[in-house]
Scaffold this motif. Structure first.
Motif, mmCIF file in Angstrom:
data_model
loop_
_atom_site.group_PDB
_atom_site.id
_atom_site.type_symbol
_atom_site.label_atom_id
_atom_site.label_comp_id
_atom_site.label_asym_id
_atom_site.label_seq_id
_atom_site.Cartn_x
_atom_site.Cartn_y
_atom_site.Cartn_z
ATOM 1 N N ALA A 85 -64.783 15.250 15.386
ATOM 2 C CA ALA A 85 -65.280 14.496 15.635
ATOM 3 C C ALA A 85 -65.887 13.644 17.352
ATOM 4 C CB ALA A 85 -65.553 13.497 14.170
ATOM 5 N N TRP A 86 -64.379 13.326 17.790
ATOM 6 C CA TRP A 86 -65.024 12.246 18.526
ATOM 7 C C TRP A 86 -65.515 12.821 19.831
ATOM 8 C CZ3 TRP A 86 -62.837 14.393 23.093
ATOM 9 C CH2 TRP A 86 -62.188 15.324 23.457
ATOM 10 N N GLU A 87 -65.499 14.212 19.863
ATOM 11 C CA GLU A 87 -66.257 14.445 20.978
ATOM 12 C C GLU A 87 -67.814 15.862 20.756
ATOM 13 O OE1 GLU A 87 -64.180 18.121 23.101
ATOM 14 O OE2 GLU A 87 -64.321 19.560 21.445
ATOM 15 N N PRO A 90 -71.043 12.464 20.759
ATOM 16 C CA PRO A 90 -70.574 11.455 20.437
ATOM 17 C C PRO A 90 -71.788 9.765 20.375
ATOM 18 C CG PRO A 90 -70.003 11.850 22.078
ATOM 19 C CD PRO A 90 -70.595 13.028 21.603
ATOM 20 N N GLU A 91 -72.582 9.802 20.933
ATOM 21 C CA GLU A 91 -73.972 9.033 21.213
ATOM 22 C C GLU A 91 -74.023 8.820 20.364
ATOM 23 O OE1 GLU A 91 -75.384 13.587 21.975
ATOM 24 O OE2 GLU A 91 -73.753 12.069 22.395
ATOM 25 N N ARG A 92 -73.900 10.042 18.680
ATOM 26 C CA ARG A 92 -75.154 9.151 17.820
ATOM 27 C C ARG A 92 -74.610 8.005 17.299
ATOM 28 N NH1 ARG A 92 -73.013 14.008 13.765
ATOM 29 N NH2 ARG A 92 -70.738 14.801 14.573
ATOM 30 N N TYR A 93 -72.678 7.771 17.083
ATOM 31 C CA TYR A 93 -71.908 7.010 16.650
ATOM 32 C C TYR A 93 -72.498 5.624 17.074
ATOM 33 C CZ TYR A 93 -69.628 11.132 16.214
ATOM 34 O OH TYR A 93 -69.031 11.923 15.228
ATOM 35 N N TRP A 94 -72.969 5.377 18.629
ATOM 36 C CA TRP A 94 -73.205 3.994 19.018
ATOM 37 C C TRP A 94 -74.720 3.994 18.977
ATOM 38 C CZ3 TRP A 94 -70.570 0.169 17.981
ATOM 39 C CH2 TRP A 94 -68.888 0.716 17.724
ATOM 40 N N ASP A 98 -77.206 -0.996 23.030
ATOM 41 C CA ASP A 98 -78.014 -0.810 23.847
ATOM 42 C C ASP A 98 -76.845 0.218 24.701
ATOM 43 O OD1 ASP A 98 -75.876 -2.659 25.623
ATOM 44 O OD2 ASP A 98 -76.401 -3.505 23.915
ATOM 45 N N GLN A 99 -77.875 0.244 25.365
ATOM 46 C CA GLN A 99 -77.184 1.404 26.643
ATOM 47 C C GLN A 99 -76.045 1.269 27.430
ATOM 48 O OE1 GLN A 99 -78.670 4.679 27.134
ATOM 49 N NE2 GLN A 99 -76.766 4.802 28.032
ATOM 50 N N GLY A 100 -75.784 -0.337 27.813
ATOM 51 C CA GLY A 100 -75.461 -0.565 28.460
ATOM 52 C C GLY A 100 -73.637 -0.718 27.275
ATOM 53 N N THR A 101 -73.469 -0.822 26.126
ATOM 54 C CA THR A 101 -72.895 -0.752 25.412
ATOM 55 C C THR A 101 -72.150 0.331 24.970
ATOM 56 O OG1 THR A 101 -73.322 -2.924 23.703
ATOM 57 C CG2 THR A 101 -71.392 -0.831 22.613
ATOM 58 N N ARG A 102 -73.069 1.739 25.163
ATOM 59 C CA ARG A 102 -72.848 2.731 25.051
ATOM 60 C C ARG A 102 -72.101 4.097 26.278
ATOM 61 N NH1 ARG A 102 -78.089 3.052 22.819
ATOM 62 N NH2 ARG A 102 -79.510 3.407 24.140
ATOM 63 N N ASP A 103 -72.338 2.846 27.625
ATOM 64 C CA ASP A 103 -72.039 3.420 28.760
ATOM 65 C C ASP A 103 -70.785 2.942 28.483
ATOM 66 O OD1 ASP A 103 -74.875 4.386 29.497
ATOM 67 O OD2 ASP A 103 -74.961 2.633 30.659
ATOM 68 N N ILE A 104 -70.353 2.183 27.799
ATOM 69 C CA ILE A 104 -68.719 1.764 28.162
ATOM 70 C C ILE A 104 -67.894 2.800 27.053
ATOM 71 C CG2 ILE A 104 -67.376 -0.168 27.738
ATOM 72 C CD1 ILE A 104 -68.877 -2.251 28.448
#
Length: 200
Positions: A85-87, A90-94, A98-104
């Motif tokens: 599931a992790w791969e 994974p962008e759907r989990y967040w 905001d984009q900054g949080t996703r980038d981390i």
């Protein structure tokens, strides 16, 4: 029912009314609350296989040492997890951050799991365990009883439910209307035996 009462009164019940049926709304409520259970990095790796087909339930019961709760409970949930599931997007989990949080977080997810099969499996079991407890406490709060189960042939059940290769089964949770009370608690160990302060 208050949370404390649900915790203290929840027991593993083995005898269920085979005629009782949960309503669609009750089933939806149970599962909607179960998916609020925590998962690392919010990967939501649990998969709830709700077995409704009676013939399939009978086959699963045969693979579970003929335990009656497999067929007699109102709801049989096979707690599974997607090891990958992790791969998988994974962008759907967040998606709501905001984009900054996703980038981390997205690189952190990849770094934490990639190439670490034991970590993936450990995480699957942790996630399913927490979700199973949510299911059981929710059921108790709704006036139902439950039984967590691991007494079955995992490989046989996996074949019966056509478990994908990158998934694992963690346990069953049977939920329904009890027809017989659970045996008295066998005896809880004192906190002094199980709670350690700082070091062993």
């Amino acid at each position: 029912m208050q949370t404390f009462e649900a915790i203290t009164s929840r027991r593993a019940v083995k005898h269920f009314d085979p005629e009782h049926v949960l309503t669609a709304d009750e089933e939806r409520e149970l599962l909607s609350l179960a998916v609020l259970s925590p998962t690392a990095f919010n990967i939501q790796n649990w998969r709830f296989v709700v077995v409704k087909d009676k013939a399939l339930r009978a086959q699963i019961r045969a693979a579970a040492w003929d335990q009656a709760q497999v067929t007699d409970s109102s709801l049989l949930v096979i707690m599974c997890a997607d090891l990958k599931a992790w791969e998988k997007e994974p962008e759907r989990y967040w998606a709501n951050t905001d984009q900054g949080t996703r980038d981390i977080l997205l690189p952190a997810i990849d770094n934490y799991y990639r190439g670490k099969e034991q970590t993936q499996r450990d995480e699957a079991m942790r996630s399913c365990g927490m979700a199973a407890q949510t299911l059981m406490l929710t059921a108790k709060s709704m006036g139902y009883d439950s039984c967590p189960m691991d007494g079955f042939d995992f490989d046989a059940v996996g074949k019966l439910i056509k478990l994908p290769e990158d998934h694992v089964i963690s346990m069953f949770v049977a939920i329904g209307k009890a027809t017989k009370e659970a045996h008295p608690r066998g005896g809880q160990l004192p906190l002094t035996d199980v709670v350690i302060t700082d070091t062993f």
